[in-house]
Structures are given as C-alpha cells and as structure tokens.
Design a protein around this motif. Sequence first.
Motif, short mmCIF file in Angstrom:
data_model
loop_
_atom_site.label_atom_id
_atom_site.label_comp_id
_atom_site.label_asym_id
_atom_site.label_seq_id
_atom_site.Cartn_x
_atom_site.Cartn_y
_atom_site.Cartn_z
N UNK A 191 32.47 -3.61 -17.30
CA UNK A 191 32.09 -2.68 -16.23
C UNK A 191 31.46 -1.43 -16.81
N UNK A 192 31.95 -0.96 -17.95
CA UNK A 192 31.34 0.22 -18.57
C UNK A 192 29.90 -0.06 -18.98
N UNK A 193 29.65 -1.26 -19.48
CA UNK A 193 28.27 -1.61 -19.84
C UNK A 193 27.37 -1.59 -18.61
N UNK A 194 27.91 -2.09 -17.46
CA UNK A 194 27.11 -2.08 -16.24
C UNK A 194 26.81 -0.65 -15.80
N UNK A 195 27.84 0.21 -15.85
CA UNK A 195 27.65 1.61 -15.46
C UNK A 195 26.68 2.29 -16.42
N UNK A 196 26.81 2.01 -17.71
CA UNK A 196 25.89 2.60 -18.70
C UNK A 196 24.44 2.21 -18.40
N UNK A 197 24.23 0.96 -17.97
CA UNK A 197 22.88 0.52 -17.60
C UNK A 197 22.36 1.32 -16.41
N UNK A 198 23.23 1.57 -15.45
CA UNK A 198 22.82 2.37 -14.29
C UNK A 198 22.48 3.79 -14.70
N UNK A 199 23.29 4.36 -15.58
CA UNK A 199 23.02 5.72 -16.06
C UNK A 199 21.65 5.76 -16.75
N UNK A 200 21.39 4.78 -17.58
CA UNK A 200 20.10 4.72 -18.28
C UNK A 200 18.95 4.56 -17.29
N UNK A 201 19.17 3.76 -16.24
CA UNK A 201 18.12 3.55 -15.24
C UNK A 201 17.82 4.84 -14.51
N UNK A 202 18.86 5.57 -14.09
CA UNK A 202 18.64 6.84 -13.39
C UNK A 202 17.95 7.84 -14.30
N UNK A 203 18.40 7.95 -15.55
CA UNK A 203 17.78 8.89 -16.50
C UNK A 203 16.32 8.54 -16.74
N UNK B 86 18.26 7.29 4.83
CA UNK B 86 17.64 7.06 3.51
C UNK B 86 16.34 6.28 3.59
N UNK B 87 15.94 5.86 4.79
CA UNK B 87 14.74 5.02 4.92
C UNK B 87 13.51 5.70 4.36
N UNK B 88 13.40 7.02 4.51
CA UNK B 88 12.21 7.72 4.04
C UNK B 88 12.36 8.38 2.69
N UNK B 89 13.45 8.10 1.99
CA UNK B 89 13.65 8.73 0.69
C UNK B 89 12.67 8.19 -0.34
N UNK B 90 12.16 9.10 -1.19
CA UNK B 90 11.39 8.64 -2.33
C UNK B 90 12.34 8.46 -3.52
N UNK B 91 11.80 8.07 -4.65
CA UNK B 91 12.64 7.80 -5.81
C UNK B 91 13.34 9.05 -6.31
N UNK B 92 12.67 10.19 -6.19
CA UNK B 92 13.27 11.43 -6.67
C UNK B 92 14.51 11.78 -5.83
N UNK B 93 14.39 11.61 -4.52
CA UNK B 93 15.53 11.92 -3.64
C UNK B 93 16.69 10.97 -3.90
N UNK C 82 18.31 11.80 -7.25
CA UNK C 82 19.10 13.02 -7.16
C UNK C 82 20.45 12.77 -6.52
N UNK C 83 20.49 11.89 -5.50
CA UNK C 83 21.76 11.57 -4.84
C UNK C 83 22.71 10.89 -5.80
N UNK C 84 22.20 9.93 -6.58
CA UNK C 84 23.02 9.24 -7.56
C UNK C 84 23.52 10.22 -8.63
N UNK C 85 22.64 11.09 -9.08
CA UNK C 85 23.00 12.06 -10.11
C UNK C 85 24.09 13.00 -9.62
N UNK C 86 24.06 13.36 -8.32
CA UNK C 86 25.08 14.26 -7.78
C UNK C 86 26.45 13.58 -7.77
N UNK C 87 26.50 12.32 -7.38
CA UNK C 87 27.76 11.59 -7.44
C UNK C 87 28.30 11.57 -8.87
N UNK C 88 27.43 11.29 -9.82
CA UNK C 88 27.85 11.24 -11.22
C UNK C 88 28.38 12.60 -11.67
N UNK C 89 27.73 13.67 -11.23
CA UNK C 89 28.15 15.01 -11.64
C UNK C 89 29.53 15.35 -11.08
#
Length: 255
Positions: free
Chosen positions: A91-103, A155-162, A165-172
Amino acid sequence: MDEEWSITRLAKASGVTVRTLRHYDAVGLLPADRIGAGGVRHYTPASALRLQRILLLRGLGLALSEIAAVVDEEKDAAEALRTHLTGLLAERRRVDRLVETVAATIAHLEGERDMALEELFDGVDPARQAVHEAELVDRFGEEARQHIEESRRRTAGWDRARAGGAVAEYEAVEDAAVELIGAGVAPDDPRAVELMDRQYRAVSAFWTPNRASFTGLGRMYADSPDFRARYDAKHPRLADFLCAAMAAYAEQRLG
C-alpha cells in the motif's frame, strides 16, 4: 518496556478509546491482565503486542470474531507481523506512486517537465473509487448518493491544477495530523480540532457535510480496509486519530 500499563495509558499510546478497550475485554478479544484499585484494567507488554495485531487486522477489514480466531491461532508473533508488513509495504508503494504522480503533474503545469498521457493516471484506480462510493451508499443511504452526485457536479469543470491542488491539500492535512500524533496531541485537543476545520474545508470542495456525515466519513476512514491501509502506511494511528478528531470537530462546530 514497562511491566504493565493502565487502560488509559494503553488507549493513549494506541490511539483507540478506553471504551473500545473495555469492549475488547468484554468480548474476550483482549482481556485485561490485572484489575487494580477502583476496577482499573492493566495490561502487559504481551497484551500490547496482541492489541497491535488486532488493530492491524481490523485495518484489513476483518470482523472482531475473525480477528479473535486469527490472533488466537498465531503462534509466531514475528511471522504474523511479517505478513502484515507485506501488505502495508504494498500500500505504501501505491501511495508513493500517487505522490509522485501529483508532484509530476504540478511540475508539468508549471512548465518544468512534460508528461505522457499514461503518467497522469499512474497509481489511480477507478475501480477502487467505485468501491468507496458503493461503501458510502451502503453505510449512509440515499444521502451519500446525493453527496457523490454533488461531488461529480462540482468537479466536472476542474482542470488538472485544481484537481492536483485538492489532492495536495488532503496530503498536507494528513501530514499535519501525523505531526500532532507524534507530539502526543489528543484528537479532541484544540489544535487537532482546528486542523479538522481545514479537513472540513477540503471535503467541502467536493460536497458539504453536516455533523452526521462528517462524523460518518471519519468512521469510514477508520473502518474501511482501503482507507486504513492508506493511512497506516503514513502512521499506524492516523486513521483512528482522524476519525476521533473529525467527530470532535463535528460535535463542536457543526450543527
């Protein structure tokens, strides 16, 4: 390790409530080793290790009766923990992949690198999201379905930046919660409640919870095997901490 701990000390160290430990005692899952003055339960290091295994198995979604059967049959504690460790590392490897994808996505949006189409979805599992949505509906009924539909509309109109940012806020928020746990802060401490205001605003970007639904979302974080595995990969007490802190926030600030 000390020779034994009171139920209050064990609850604080493990992140579970005293009520939960009393329930585990009542059903025979984790009997107290000694009853002291005033009826206070006390536990030995062996019981603390048993509680750790119980919480790890609970994170995998097993019922208490199933957990009892497993821990009663386990003869080699180290071997049992190796099995749990394998799942946590996956599971940590999966989460690490997500972190790398967001970054990487942030770097792409800021013009620092290019991303192939496939890279955008590395670590993202639509089937897992569908399972989470079904679990919400099973737990909370039609209101949950309405929240899911509301989230899709927002979320239908969200771009990739939005979205990034939402994912990054949860992580923070999660990282900040881990820091509070490390500092020994209780889930109902004002600092934890204030952090949950940030969590509430992060959730509200998708849908607007009330007291019951925000508390229920916290319980799902603690009870859902997928969520527990994700949070356990960050800190073994994170899921329970979020659950309790969200409940405290809902009680104090939501109508």
